[in-house]
Scaffold this motif. Structure first.
Motif, PDB file in Angstrom:
ATOM      1  N   LYS B  10     120.631  78.985  56.512  1.00 45.06           N
ATOM      2  CA  LYS B  10     120.554  77.869  55.563  1.00 45.06           C
ATOM      3  C   LYS B  10     119.097  77.405  55.426  1.00 45.06           C
ATOM      4  CE  LYS B  10     122.490  74.999  52.809  1.00 45.06           C
ATOM      5  NZ  LYS B  10     123.235  75.451  51.658  1.00 45.06           N
ATOM      6  N   LEU B  11     118.400  77.294  56.548  1.00 43.25           N
ATOM      7  CA  LEU B  11     117.011  76.843  56.504  1.00 43.25           C
ATOM      8  C   LEU B  11     116.130  77.825  55.730  1.00 43.25           C
ATOM      9  CD1 LEU B  11     116.442  75.377  60.112  1.00 43.25           C
ATOM     10  CD2 LEU B  11     117.311  74.236  58.073  1.00 43.25           C
ATOM     11  N   GLN B  12     116.386  79.113  55.922  1.00 46.06           N
ATOM     12  CA  GLN B  12     115.623  80.132  55.184  1.00 46.06           C
ATOM     13  C   GLN B  12     115.896  80.036  53.690  1.00 46.06           C
ATOM     14  OE1 GLN B  12     113.362  82.140  56.387  1.00 46.06           O
ATOM     15  NE2 GLN B  12     113.668  81.722  58.553  1.00 46.06           N
ATOM     16  N   GLU B  13     117.178  79.836  53.381  1.00 48.22           N
ATOM     17  CA  GLU B  13     117.582  79.742  51.971  1.00 48.22           C
ATOM     18  C   GLU B  13     116.928  78.521  51.305  1.00 48.22           C
ATOM     19  OE1 GLU B  13     121.534  78.275  49.746  1.00 48.22           O
ATOM     20  OE2 GLU B  13     121.890  79.332  51.626  1.00 48.22           O
ATOM     21  N   ILE B  14     116.919  77.416  52.038  1.00 54.70           N
ATOM     22  CA  ILE B  14     116.304  76.194  51.510  1.00 54.70           C
ATOM     23  C   ILE B  14     114.811  76.423  51.261  1.00 54.70           C
ATOM     24  CG2 ILE B  14     115.569  73.859  52.193  1.00 54.70           C
ATOM     25  CD1 ILE B  14     118.305  73.603  53.643  1.00 54.70           C
ATOM     26  N   TRP B  15     114.142  77.014  52.236  1.00 53.34           N
ATOM     27  CA  TRP B  15     112.695  77.218  52.183  1.00 53.34           C
ATOM     28  C   TRP B  15     112.285  78.027  50.950  1.00 53.34           C
ATOM     29  CZ3 TRP B  15     108.897  81.060  52.932  1.00 53.34           C
ATOM     30  CH2 TRP B  15     107.648  80.587  53.350  1.00 53.34           C
ATOM     31  N   ALA B  16     113.160  78.983  50.601  1.00 48.97           N
ATOM     32  CA  ALA B  16     112.825  79.887  49.488  1.00 48.97           C
ATOM     33  C   ALA B  16     112.969  79.225  48.112  1.00 48.97           C
ATOM     34  CB  ALA B  16     113.727  81.120  49.564  1.00 48.97           C
ATOM     35  N   ARG B  17     113.507  78.019  48.072  1.00 51.32           N
ATOM     36  CA  ARG B  17     113.772  77.396  46.773  1.00 51.32           C
ATOM     37  C   ARG B  17     112.531  76.828  46.086  1.00 51.32           C
ATOM     38  NH1 ARG B  17     119.276  74.014  48.422  1.00 51.32           N
ATOM     39  NH2 ARG B  17     120.529  75.886  48.752  1.00 51.32           N
ATOM     40  N   TYR B  18     111.483  76.610  46.876  1.00 51.69           N
ATOM     41  CA  TYR B  18     110.349  75.865  46.329  1.00 51.69           C
ATOM     42  C   TYR B  18     109.168  76.798  46.074  1.00 51.69           C
ATOM     43  CZ  TYR B  18     113.563  72.437  47.995  1.00 51.69           C
ATOM     44  OH  TYR B  18     114.723  71.746  48.184  1.00 51.69           O
ATOM     45  N   PRO B  19     108.368  76.490  45.073  1.00 54.23           N
ATOM     46  CA  PRO B  19     107.261  77.394  44.714  1.00 54.23           C
ATOM     47  C   PRO B  19     106.253  77.546  45.842  1.00 54.23           C
ATOM     48  CG  PRO B  19     107.560  75.668  43.044  1.00 54.23           C
ATOM     49  CD  PRO B  19     108.417  75.301  44.205  1.00 54.23           C
ATOM     50  N   GLU B  20     105.518  78.605  45.769  1.00 54.60           N
ATOM     51  CA  GLU B  20     104.442  78.873  46.734  1.00 54.60           C
ATOM     52  C   GLU B  20     103.505  77.657  46.768  1.00 54.60           C
ATOM     53  OE1 GLU B  20     103.548  80.827  49.711  1.00 54.60           O
ATOM     54  OE2 GLU B  20     105.119  81.655  48.415  1.00 54.60           O
ATOM     55  N   GLY B  21     103.132  77.255  47.964  1.00 56.88           N
ATOM     56  CA  GLY B  21     102.233  76.107  48.084  1.00 56.88           C
ATOM     57  C   GLY B  21     102.944  74.769  47.995  1.00 56.88           C
ATOM     58  N   ARG B  22     104.250  74.793  47.768  1.00 55.39           N
ATOM     59  CA  ARG B  22     105.021  73.546  47.627  1.00 55.39           C
ATOM     60  C   ARG B  22     106.142  73.476  48.666  1.00 55.39           C
ATOM     61  NH1 ARG B  22     101.739  70.480  44.426  1.00 55.39           N
ATOM     62  NH2 ARG B  22     101.126  71.616  42.562  1.00 55.39           N
ATOM     63  N   LYS B  23     105.944  74.144  49.788  1.00 54.83           N
ATOM     64  CA  LYS B  23     107.013  74.234  50.786  1.00 54.83           C
ATOM     65  C   LYS B  23     107.307  72.891  51.447  1.00 54.83           C
ATOM     66  CE  LYS B  23     107.561  78.635  50.078  1.00 54.83           C
ATOM     67  NZ  LYS B  23     108.681  79.073  49.212  1.00 54.83           N
ATOM     68  N   ARG B  24     106.411  71.934  51.269  1.00 53.59           N
ATOM     69  CA  ARG B  24     106.673  70.606  51.821  1.00 53.59           C
ATOM     70  C   ARG B  24     107.984  70.028  51.267  1.00 53.59           C
ATOM     71  NH1 ARG B  24     102.534  65.371  51.926  1.00 53.59           N
ATOM     72  NH2 ARG B  24     103.965  63.993  53.016  1.00 53.59           N
ATOM     73  N   SER B  25     108.348  70.479  50.065  1.00 57.06           N
ATOM     74  CA  SER B  25     109.601  70.007  49.465  1.00 57.06           C
ATOM     75  C   SER B  25     110.803  70.281  50.358  1.00 57.06           C
ATOM     76  CB  SER B  25     109.824  70.689  48.115  1.00 57.06           C
ATOM     77  OG  SER B  25     109.051  70.075  47.119  1.00 57.06           O
ATOM     78  N   ALA B  26     110.690  71.269  51.229  1.00 63.83           N
ATOM     79  CA  ALA B  26     111.837  71.646  52.074  1.00 63.83           C
ATOM     80  C   ALA B  26     112.011  70.708  53.268  1.00 63.83           C
ATOM     81  CB  ALA B  26     111.674  73.086  52.556  1.00 63.83           C
ATOM     82  N   VAL B  27     111.072  69.792  53.480  1.00 61.99           N
ATOM     83  CA  VAL B  27     111.107  68.961  54.697  1.00 61.99           C
ATOM     84  C   VAL B  27     112.432  68.204  54.833  1.00 61.99           C
ATOM     85  CG1 VAL B  27     110.114  66.885  55.767  1.00 61.99           C
ATOM     86  CG2 VAL B  27     108.611  68.720  55.018  1.00 61.99           C
ATOM     87  N   ILE B  28     112.814  67.462  53.779  1.00 65.74           N
ATOM     88  CA  ILE B  28     114.014  66.616  53.888  1.00 65.74           C
ATOM     89  C   ILE B  28     115.288  67.453  54.013  1.00 65.74           C
ATOM     90  CG2 ILE B  28     115.386  64.816  52.723  1.00 65.74           C
ATOM     91  CD1 ILE B  28     112.598  63.833  51.589  1.00 65.74           C
ATOM     92  N   PRO B  29     115.503  68.432  53.120  1.00 64.50           N
ATOM     93  CA  PRO B  29     116.714  69.254  53.299  1.00 64.50           C
ATOM     94  C   PRO B  29     116.770  69.940  54.666  1.00 64.50           C
ATOM     95  CG  PRO B  29     115.751  69.652  51.149  1.00 64.50           C
ATOM     96  CD  PRO B  29     114.783  68.804  51.897  1.00 64.50           C
ATOM     97  N   MET B  30     115.635  70.452  55.133  1.00 68.68           N
ATOM     98  CA  MET B  30     115.623  71.120  56.453  1.00 68.68           C
ATOM     99  C   MET B  30     116.007  70.151  57.556  1.00 68.68           C
ATOM    100  SD  MET B  30     112.574  73.773  57.032  1.00 68.68           S
ATOM    101  CE  MET B  30     112.487  75.330  56.182  1.00 68.68           C
TER     102      MET B  30
END
Lengths: 436, 160
Positions: B10-30
């Protein structure tokens, strides 16, 4: 969770509710699903925007801003990637309609997003769903997987050349994130505090790129507008207030629930016919018409056609469609206090008038409710709330102030009566000495 | 830090949702999904999410302190939330809350001694038309009554 259709309802976006497996793509495709998308693919972006303008579809999240106009603000010549963002952070007390739209018909929302993507030339979108609604995220993720499997998401959608990826994104419990700029901050992985505007999201939204951001109900309505034609959709409502609205009715009615009615539907008829009147044969006392931020109406004011303009004429607002109905036994001081407890809890703390104002109001209302209020408190509450109006970064401050002003102005006699019950604590000389 | 396969996926799947350089977006869902497994947001989890999202632990801490669903304290195995906001207040939400606190002998965000149940008085759960509402974890119980609440607490205590 929804009631059987009432004869006075006009189900446009809730018409598939109750169908077997209504959330599945098969049911959606068998019931006019993705027809509007195929139509949109044949249309130019300008034609889509024109159709939305003709429909007079106004934002269903609370602000009521015309959708066609909002989409037209996306700059064409901006080289940055563009984004579609769905506000599914439904948290306004009284509001529970977006839940049903996602639970029962997630593909309708996906189709609305696809049409938005086609209109603005966007390849990626996010559906920001409040964290408490985890079960909706699971339903939405399943629907998204179906849409990918059927070629409605991904690369070269149905051979149109349109590429679009859509993802869910969970919130983590913050009402403030329903405010569009705070939602974008949250979506970027930060605390959900509002941004100073301008620039508006249409110019600098997600990742500082042009972004179309609307409520679930607004996106869910877009396929119906294109399918029916803007004028046919507009004709369902009143002039300048096109179409239908989902109203979530709660409180002391016999049949609380979520109903879809044309804009301009009479409030009295909504309460007494659609929702079966006030329970236990009680009399109506008041209605909070559009979620907790909308100023309360007294019973005698609750007979008007419910559209954006008439709400404004009544000095309240359509808001998010959350009608909370209160019977004659309702304690308005307690309701005012509970409202302010909410806003004081949910204020993000970013600006002082909201952070301090909501806390101060909560404290005064608490002592009033507990029977230790002071004579000056009623005017103090009124004055404080008025001073918050228009002085905060985002609408949360106004959302806290407006209903408070309404409670005091409309039900001042209840606040006065509460003061008559007040027991002023007797302070002994010893206590006075110890205080000094 | 290691997670179960399901959570890791799930964490990998979440991480892949956001554009390169914008992985900070995954913080809350993770944080949200990892918290479900870990039981609370620990310092170790903060460090792990910071590493994966290429931000500082302080930036993750900022987020943890802001959102009401991210808990640094361990809640009960069953986190029972009772809504007392306006629609629920009108329909008896406060009575439900008072009953639950008396029955369990704990207050807001407190946990029973056996760690089984924690209570939280929540702001609007978004179930207004089916008020009052009790939420157990992520599971909604609509049109709640004191009898229904007792049955829910009985079943939690019996099973565990």
């Amino acid at each position: 969770m929804f009631n059987d259709p009432h004869p006075d309802e006009v189900r446009v976006i809730s018409k598939r509710f109750g169908l077997p497996n209504s959330a599945s793509i098969d049911t959606y495709l068998a019931n006019e699903g993705y027809v509007a998308l195929m139509k949109a693919i044949e249309m130019s972006p300008e034609q889509i925007i024109d159709e939305l303008k003709i429909s007079s579809l106004r934002g269903r999240g609370g602000a009521g801003f015309p959708t066609g106009m909002k989409w037209s603000f996306i700059p064409r010549d901006n080289p940055k990637p563009k984004y579609v963002v769905v506000n599914a952070d439904e948290s306004e007390p009284g509001t529970c309609k977006d839940r049903l739209l996602i639970e029962n018909d997630p593909h309708q929302l996906i189709e609305g997003c696809l049409i938005a993507a086609r209109t603005i030339g966007c390849k990626k979108g996010y559906i920001y769903i409040r964290g408490e609604y985890r079960y909706l995220i699971d339903i939405m993720d399943k629907a998204l997987a179906e849409a990918y499997a059927h070629g409605y998401l991904g690369k070269n959608i149905k051979g149109s050349g349109l590429d679009f990826d859509l993802y869910t994104h969970t919130g983590a419990g913050a009402y403030e994130c329903g405010e569009e700029s705070a939602l974008l901050e949250s979506l970027e992985g930060k605390r959900g505090v509002p941004r100073i505007r301008p620039p508006f999201p249409a110019v600098a939204g997600l990742y500082a790129s042009p972004t179309v951001l609307n409520n679930v109900e607004t996106f869910a309505t877009v396929p119906a507008v294109l399918r029916m034609g803007g004028q046919a959709y507009a004709d369902l409502g009143t002039p300048k207030n096109g179409g239908t609205r989902m109203l979530c009715v709660s409180g002391h009615v016999n049949r609380p629930g979520v109903y879809e009615v044309p804009l301009g539907f009479p409030m009295h008829k909504m309460i007494y016919e659609v929702c079966g009147g006030i329970r236990n044969g009680k009399k109506l006392k008041a209605v909070i018409p559009g979620g907790s931020s909308s100023p309360v109406l007294r019973a005698e004011e609750c007979d008007f056609p419910m559209d954006y303009d008439n709400y404004a004429r009544m000095k309240t607002m359509a808001g998010s469609g959350g009608m909370m109905v209160m019977d004659e036994d309702t304690d308005i001081v307690k309701v005012a206090l509970r409202t302010m407890r909410f806003y004081a809890h949910e204020s993000c703390g970013w600006c002082i008038p909201c952070r301090e104002g909501t806390t101060w109001l909560r404290k005064i209302l608490t002592r009033m409710d507990e029977g230790t209020g002071r004579r000056a408190d009623i005017d103090l509450i009124h004055e404080l709330a008025k001073n918050m109006l228009g002085r905060t970064f985002c609408p949360l401050g106004d959302a806290a102030a407006m209903p408070t002003i309404g409670f005091v102005e409309k039900f001042r006699e209840e606040f006065e009566a509460r003061l008559r019950e007040t027991t002023v604590p007797v302070v002994s000389p010893d206590q006075l000495i110890s205080i000094s | 830090m290691t997670f179960s396969t399901a959570t890791e996926n799930k964490l990998q799947e979440i991480w892949a949702r956001y554009p390169e350089g914008r992985k900070r977006s995954a913080v809350i869902p993770m944080l949200m999904y990892a918290q479900d497994e870990v039981g609370q947001v620990t310092s170790e989890l903060v460090a792990e999410v910071a590493k994966r999202c290429e931000v500082t632990p302080l930036q993750v801490e900022e987020v943890v302190g802001y959102y009401s669903m991210l808990n640094k304290e361990r809640m009960g195995k069953h986190h029972v939330q009772i809504c007392t906001n306006i629609a629920c207040l009108l329909m008896g939400g406060e009575e439900l809350w008072n009953h639950a606190t008396k029955r369990l002998g704990i207050g807001h965000k407190q946990v029973t001694a056996d760690g089984l149940i924690s209570l939280e008085e929540v702001e609007c759960a978004g179930a207004c038309s089916w008020a009052p509402c009790v939420v157990d974890g992520y599971e909604y119980h609509h049109h709640a009554t004191i009898e229904k609440l007792d049955r829910l607490l009985d079943s939690i205590q019996k099973v565990n």
